[in-house]
Design an enzyme around this catalytic site. Structure first.
Site, PDB file in Angstrom:
ATOM      1  N   TYR A  80       4.116  -1.979  -5.367  1.00 56.14           N
ATOM      2  CA  TYR A  80       4.606  -2.737  -6.517  1.00 56.14           C
ATOM      3  C   TYR A  80       3.997  -2.101  -7.772  1.00 56.14           C
ATOM      4  O   TYR A  80       3.305  -2.736  -8.562  1.00 56.14           O
ATOM      5  CB  TYR A  80       4.276  -4.226  -6.407  1.00 56.14           C
ATOM      6  CG  TYR A  80       5.316  -5.073  -7.099  1.00 56.14           C
ATOM      7  CD1 TYR A  80       6.596  -5.197  -6.577  1.00 56.14           C
ATOM      8  CD2 TYR A  80       5.040  -5.708  -8.310  1.00 56.14           C
ATOM      9  CE1 TYR A  80       7.570  -5.942  -7.221  1.00 56.14           C
ATOM     10  CE2 TYR A  80       6.003  -6.465  -8.963  1.00 56.14           C
ATOM     11  CZ  TYR A  80       7.265  -6.577  -8.415  1.00 56.14           C
ATOM     12  OH  TYR A  80       8.224  -7.311  -9.053  1.00 56.14           O
ATOM     13  N   GLN A  96      -7.600  -7.241   4.297  1.00 55.21           N
ATOM     14  CA  GLN A  96      -8.348  -7.616   3.097  1.00 55.21           C
ATOM     15  C   GLN A  96      -7.875  -8.939   2.491  1.00 55.21           C
ATOM     16  O   GLN A  96      -8.346  -9.337   1.427  1.00 55.21           O
ATOM     17  CB  GLN A  96      -8.322  -6.491   2.072  1.00 55.21           C
ATOM     18  CG  GLN A  96      -6.997  -6.243   1.398  1.00 55.21           C
ATOM     19  CD  GLN A  96      -7.022  -4.974   0.562  1.00 55.21           C
ATOM     20  OE1 GLN A  96      -7.149  -3.877   1.083  1.00 55.21           O
ATOM     21  NE2 GLN A  96      -6.926  -5.121  -0.751  1.00 55.21           N
ATOM     22  N   GLY A 114      -0.628   1.173 -14.515  1.00 54.42           N
ATOM     23  CA  GLY A 114      -2.030   1.349 -14.112  1.00 54.42           C
ATOM     24  C   GLY A 114      -2.109   2.286 -12.913  1.00 54.42           C
ATOM     25  O   GLY A 114      -2.891   3.255 -12.906  1.00 54.42           O
ATOM     26  N   HIS A 115      -1.276   2.014 -11.893  1.00 54.16           N
ATOM     27  CA  HIS A 115      -1.231   2.903 -10.731  1.00 54.16           C
ATOM     28  C   HIS A 115      -0.812   4.312 -11.160  1.00 54.16           C
ATOM     29  O   HIS A 115      -1.388   5.306 -10.709  1.00 54.16           O
ATOM     30  CB  HIS A 115      -0.190   2.411  -9.718  1.00 54.16           C
ATOM     31  CG  HIS A 115      -0.461   1.065  -9.124  1.00 54.16           C
ATOM     32  ND1 HIS A 115       0.337  -0.026  -9.370  1.00 54.16           N
ATOM     33  CD2 HIS A 115      -1.429   0.639  -8.268  1.00 54.16           C
ATOM     34  CE1 HIS A 115      -0.113  -1.062  -8.687  1.00 54.16           C
ATOM     35  NE2 HIS A 115      -1.196  -0.693  -8.020  1.00 54.16           N
ATOM     36  N   MET A 135      -3.010  -4.625 -16.516  1.00 50.74           N
ATOM     37  CA  MET A 135      -1.843  -4.574 -15.625  1.00 50.74           C
ATOM     38  C   MET A 135      -2.285  -4.874 -14.204  1.00 50.74           C
ATOM     39  O   MET A 135      -3.340  -4.440 -13.760  1.00 50.74           O
ATOM     40  CB  MET A 135      -1.195  -3.202 -15.692  1.00 50.74           C
ATOM     41  CG  MET A 135      -0.509  -2.981 -17.011  1.00 50.74           C
ATOM     42  SD  MET A 135       0.516  -1.507 -16.943  1.00 50.74           S
ATOM     43  CE  MET A 135       1.096  -1.512 -18.637  1.00 50.74           C
ATOM     44  N   SER A 136      -1.449  -5.634 -13.497  1.00 49.97           N
ATOM     45  CA  SER A 136      -1.736  -5.988 -12.108  1.00 49.97           C
ATOM     46  C   SER A 136      -0.416  -6.349 -11.442  1.00 49.97           C
ATOM     47  O   SER A 136       0.450  -6.982 -12.065  1.00 49.97           O
ATOM     48  CB  SER A 136      -2.680  -7.191 -12.074  1.00 49.97           C
ATOM     49  OG  SER A 136      -2.659  -7.778 -10.778  1.00 49.97           O
ATOM     50  N   MET A 141      -1.478  -0.722  -3.019  1.00 49.72           N
ATOM     51  CA  MET A 141      -0.729  -1.710  -2.237  1.00 49.72           C
ATOM     52  C   MET A 141       0.714  -1.794  -2.744  1.00 49.72           C
ATOM     53  O   MET A 141       1.432  -2.753  -2.431  1.00 49.72           O
ATOM     54  CB  MET A 141      -1.405  -3.076  -2.298  1.00 49.72           C
ATOM     55  CG  MET A 141      -2.815  -3.033  -1.679  1.00 49.72           C
ATOM     56  SD  MET A 141      -3.377  -4.600  -1.046  1.00 49.72           S
ATOM     57  CE  MET A 141      -3.402  -5.585  -2.529  1.00 49.72           C
ATOM     58  N   ARG A 175      -0.071  -8.576  -9.421  1.00 50.41           N
ATOM     59  CA  ARG A 175      -0.043 -10.038  -9.312  1.00 50.41           C
ATOM     60  C   ARG A 175       0.364 -10.719 -10.620  1.00 50.41           C
ATOM     61  O   ARG A 175       0.574 -11.932 -10.622  1.00 50.41           O
ATOM     62  CB  ARG A 175      -1.403 -10.562  -8.858  1.00 50.41           C
ATOM     63  CG  ARG A 175      -1.705 -10.240  -7.387  1.00 50.41           C
ATOM     64  CD  ARG A 175      -2.969 -10.948  -6.932  1.00 50.41           C
ATOM     65  NE  ARG A 175      -3.144 -10.919  -5.487  1.00 50.41           N
ATOM     66  CZ  ARG A 175      -3.953 -10.075  -4.836  1.00 50.41           C
ATOM     67  NH1 ARG A 175      -4.663  -9.188  -5.501  1.00 50.41           N
ATOM     68  NH2 ARG A 175      -4.052 -10.126  -3.525  1.00 50.41           N
ATOM     69  N   VAL A 235      -5.672   0.227 -17.434  1.00 54.51           N
ATOM     70  CA  VAL A 235      -4.462   0.295 -18.268  1.00 54.51           C
ATOM     71  C   VAL A 235      -4.025  -1.139 -18.554  1.00 54.51           C
ATOM     72  O   VAL A 235      -3.963  -1.974 -17.642  1.00 54.51           O
ATOM     73  CB  VAL A 235      -3.343   1.082 -17.551  1.00 54.51           C
ATOM     74  CG1 VAL A 235      -2.071   1.091 -18.392  1.00 54.51           C
ATOM     75  CG2 VAL A 235      -3.809   2.506 -17.271  1.00 54.51           C
TER      76      VAL A 235
END
Ligand code: AMP
Length: 289
Positions: A29, A58, A33-34, A181-182, A27, A184, A173
């Protein structure tokens, strides 16, 4: 790096690729981690595509769809620097054109945890992931263990619908202080951000007890709860100790692979984390995935 806006463009790109395609749905940002998923895809495939799509299907009413953080320019720069071959950037109107009415429902494994807290969430996730996989037709798609239930829902869908694509799980991660990591995490105020690593500390404490031989599910969950209750900013929404595959809650003793997952709410921000518990110690040379 090619920018693809429609299924037709994405298919044309895919059919021009010689060899295996790896795919990372996101999604946006983007954070490390991505990018760990992206690097793994790059290392295992001839070409890698990443999608960036904040999927309205979602998000429930009153959730953060409108304010979900977005920075397309920065995301594209990071992906270009990694050496990604193509980025699929559809709009909601491309994915859900007028008259759209087909959705994927994965049954049991969506009923609990995030599925219970966010009705309709996994219907939106499964639908968009299937559409993306149908368009990109990758050999492998990469998903983070961070979203433990999402990974299991996608895995179930892939098995049930005979998808040719391999679903590859990737480790969580974390920030140096342990916070997963997020995208958000930007919602957190400075004091909340400072307190948030308590989540990982709590999971680690339970993991330590488990490693020392504790097998009682409620004792392990209580260990997590006690540590979260030791600070006042984050409030536990749920703690679950469940079968690793079906996510059915375990009571009594943990005698098979299990996942300990938690949601802690800091103000309006829900932070998810989890840790996998394996009763038998991994043998030397055994590969985690
Ligand atoms: P999202 O953009 O949040 O939808 O996430 C896209 C993918 O990245 C999903 O497969 C997530 O599980 C994965 N992901 C997000 N955060 C992390 C993390 N901290 N570590 C590993 N994977 C992650």
């Amino acid at each position: 790096m090619e920018i693809l806006a429609t299924p037709t463009e994405a298919r044309a790109w895919r059919h021009a690729v010689r060899g295996d395609v790896g795919f990372v749905p996101t999604m946006g940002y983007l954070h490390q981690g991505h990018l760990a998923l992206v690097r793994r895809a790059l290392s295992e495939n001839a070409a890698t595509a990443v999608s960036i799509f904040v999927n309205p299907a979602q998000f429930g009413p009153g959730e953060d769809f409108e304010r979900y953080p977005r920075d397309e320019e920065r995301d594209l720069r990071l992906l270009r620097e990694c050496g990604v071959d193509a980025v699929y950037l559809p709009t909601p109107a491309v994915i859900y054109p007028p008259g759209y009415q087909t959705y994927v429902t994965v049954e049991q494994v969506t009923r609990m945890l995030e599925g219970a807290a966010r009705p309709g969430h996994f219907r939106g996730v499964a639908t968009v992931v299937l559409k993306l996989l149908n368009t990109i037709e990758p050999q492998r798609a990469y998903f983070g263990r961070k979203d433990a239930q999402q990974l299991r829902v996608i895995r179930r869908m892939a098995r049930d619908l005979d998808l040719a694509c391999e679903i590859v799980p990737c480790d969580i991660v974390r920030e140096p202080d342990g916070l997963a990591m997020s995208s958000r995490n930007v919602y957190l105020t400075p004091p909340e951000r400072e307190a948030a690593p308590v989540i990982h500390r709590a999971l680690r404490a339970a993991m330590d007890q488990f490693s020392a031989g504790e097998r009682d599910a409620s004792t392990l969950k209580r260990a997590v709860e006690t540590i979260i209750a030791g600070q006042h900013l984050g409030e536990t929404e749920y703690i679950s100790l469940a079968d690793d595959d079906t996510l059915e809650e375990l009571d009594g003793l943990v005698q098979r692979e299990a996942v300990l997952s938690i949601v802690v709410r800091f103000g309006a921000t829900r932070l998810l984390d989890n840790i996998e518990l394996t009763p038998e110690p991994a043998r030397f040379g055994q590969v985690a995935d």
